[in-house]
Write a protein that holds these residues in place. Structure first.
Motif, mmCIF file in Angstrom:
data_model
loop_
_atom_site.group_PDB
_atom_site.id
_atom_site.type_symbol
_atom_site.label_atom_id
_atom_site.label_comp_id
_atom_site.label_asym_id
_atom_site.label_seq_id
_atom_site.Cartn_x
_atom_site.Cartn_y
_atom_site.Cartn_z
ATOM 1 N N GLU A 81 0.991 -1.222 0.851
ATOM 2 C CA GLU A 81 0.035 0.249 0.071
ATOM 3 C C GLU A 81 0.748 1.378 0.553
ATOM 4 O O GLU A 81 0.639 2.375 -0.828
ATOM 5 N N ASP B 61 2.238 1.824 -3.505
ATOM 6 C CA ASP B 61 1.362 2.685 -4.241
ATOM 7 C C ASP B 61 0.889 3.943 -3.783
ATOM 8 O O ASP B 61 1.234 4.668 -5.260
ATOM 9 N N GLU C 52 -5.628 -14.320 -3.525
ATOM 10 C CA GLU C 52 -6.709 -13.099 -3.691
ATOM 11 C C GLU C 52 -5.468 -12.127 -3.355
ATOM 12 O O GLU C 52 -5.222 -10.890 -3.846
ATOM 13 N N ARG C 53 -5.192 -12.024 -1.868
ATOM 14 C CA ARG C 53 -4.629 -11.027 -1.775
ATOM 15 C C ARG C 53 -2.904 -10.749 -2.443
ATOM 16 O O ARG C 53 -2.853 -9.786 -2.850
ATOM 17 N N GLU D 250 -4.087 -8.546 -5.552
ATOM 18 C CA GLU D 250 -3.656 -7.364 -4.490
ATOM 19 C C GLU D 250 -2.737 -7.156 -4.412
ATOM 20 O O GLU D 250 -2.154 -5.830 -5.235
ATOM 21 N N ARG E 236 -0.588 -5.925 -8.127
ATOM 22 C CA ARG E 236 -1.201 -5.106 -8.287
ATOM 23 C C ARG E 236 -1.711 -3.397 -8.024
ATOM 24 O O ARG E 236 -0.921 -2.494 -8.543
ATOM 25 N N LEU E 237 -0.590 -3.362 -6.851
ATOM 26 C CA LEU E 237 -0.459 -2.088 -6.421
ATOM 27 C C LEU E 237 0.769 -1.772 -6.328
ATOM 28 O O LEU E 237 1.174 -0.444 -6.621
ATOM 29 N N ALA F 121 -9.129 -13.690 -9.854
ATOM 30 C CA ALA F 121 -8.763 -12.027 -9.226
ATOM 31 C C ALA F 121 -8.307 -11.313 -9.971
ATOM 32 O O ALA F 121 -7.924 -10.265 -9.966
#
Length: 375
Positions: A71, A74, A128-129, A132, A135-136, A175
């Motif tokens: 995070e 990102d 899924e995590r 994520e 992606r971040l 995902a």
């Protein structure tokens, strides 16, 4: 249609050379990806890594998840901006740490709970995590989340692990979704069992990915067993998409893998070796810490154009390693990465010229000579 077009320009036996086209630049294949675990290739500036000829780097989902946090990266503009690398980045899924940090984990159908090796804090990583986090980070090539058992293992253990990975591959695909400009690679598992490899490849093809990795090798099975698998495994995957052998390896591993149809590889070896006084050359490995180099004014490799070879002597490289100076790891890492990228360029040229067998014969003949004689 795959997110990144892959154009095969030439073949020589099972080997291929071509280009994987991404929005951040072309990846020339066969390609070696230096490893930038924590948003840096250790002992190297990003522009120096680019100067060695690298088209793409690898980042590590698990380590970046723990520090500084996906995070945060990102918020700071993504991994490319954060580490000042404007070329493609592939991120692994964290799956390898499921194996390598087995003593700190709890594995279930849902995912893996880790105890951080940094501070002991608990983290839950699922397909899924993992999607994520990647992606971040903004990685160009995302790896499906998988589980890889250490070898040796029983066929039942390998089969159960592979089938879990295939269920996670479907969840990763779901995902990941539809992300223009980003690619998702699936990972074949199955140990050294051909039937399990075939089952895994069929499952991955039915799900559909932008590229395919061969996982679960270089984990203790030995080169002969790895090559036995590579004699058939690449051919189980789609011919018109890139094939990535994870975690390989030594120069002779790379040459053998390319001969068998592998397009992409990564390994910490050239950078880790550089920090421990080991240099890779056409004539094999050189241990710069050995006393024989202390008075040697010659370059590490007279045919090499990297800074370590073109500007410094073996005596100097020996001295700074023995003195514990940081420049030692910097110069030897630069040399090793340069050597690896020159090897890849040589392989690409040999395949394009339909002379791979001759190239490989010379490669092995030079290595058999060993290092230059001491003065």
């Amino acid at each position: 249609m795959p997110s990144f077009p892959f154009q095969i320009a030439a073949r020589d036996g099972a080997a291929r050379t071509g280009t994987l086209t991404t929005r951040r630049g072309d990846i020339r294949t066969p390609a070696f990806m230096p490893v930038g675990t924590a948003a840096t290739v250790k002992a190297m500036m990003p522009e120096s890594v680019a100067e060695t000829g690298a088209d793409i780097l690898l980042g590590n989902t698990y380590h970046l998840m723990l520090r500084p946090g996906a995070e945060r990266i990102d918020r700071l503009g993504g991994l490319h901006r954060f580490m000042n690398w404007d070329r493609p980045i592939l991120t692994d899924s964290g799956g390898f740490q499921v194996m390598s940090l087995a003593s700190l984990r709890k594995l279930t159908e849902d995912g893996v709970t880790f105890a951080s090796h940094i501070d002991g804090s608990r983290h839950h990583l699922t397909p899924e995590r993992s999607m994520e986090i990647q992606r971040l980070l903004g990685s160009d090539i995302v790896m499906a989340f998988d589980e890889c058992p250490a070898l040796p293992a029983t066929d039942d253990q390998v089969a159960a692990s592979m089938r879990l990975s295939m269920r996670w591959a479907q969840r990763s695909r779901d995902a990941f979704g539809d992300r223009s400009g980003h690619a998702l690679f699936g990972i074949m598992q199955g140990g050294i069992n051909r039937e399990l490899r075939e089952e895994s490849a069929e499952a991955l093809r039915s799900i559909g990915f932008d590229g395919y990795a061969i996982g679960g090798l270089a984990v203790g099975e030995g080169q002969a067993a790895m090559f036995d698998v590579l004699d058939y495994a690449p051919g189980l995957l789609p011919d018109d998409q890139p094939r990535y052998l994870m975690g390989v390896g030594k120069p002779d591993d790379i040459v053998g893998a390319v001969q068998r149809g592998v397009d992409m590889m990564d390994c910490v070896l050239p950078s880790r070796s550089g920090r421990t006084g080991q240099a890779w050359t056409a004539r094999g490995q050189v241990n710069i810490k050995n006393a024989r180099h202390a008075d040697d004014p010659r370059p590490l490799d007279e045919s090499c154009t990297c800074p370590a070879c073109s500007r410094y002597s073996r005596a100097y490289l020996h001295h700074v390693f023995r003195a514990g100076e940081m420049i030692s790891g910097m110069l030897l890492t630069w040399h090793n990465l340069h050597y690896y990228q020159q090897l890849m360029a040589g392989l690409r040229g040999a395949i394009a010229g339909a002379r791979l067998d001759d190239f490989v014969a010379v490669f092995h003949a030079e290595r058999e000579k060993g290092d230059i004689p001491p003065l």
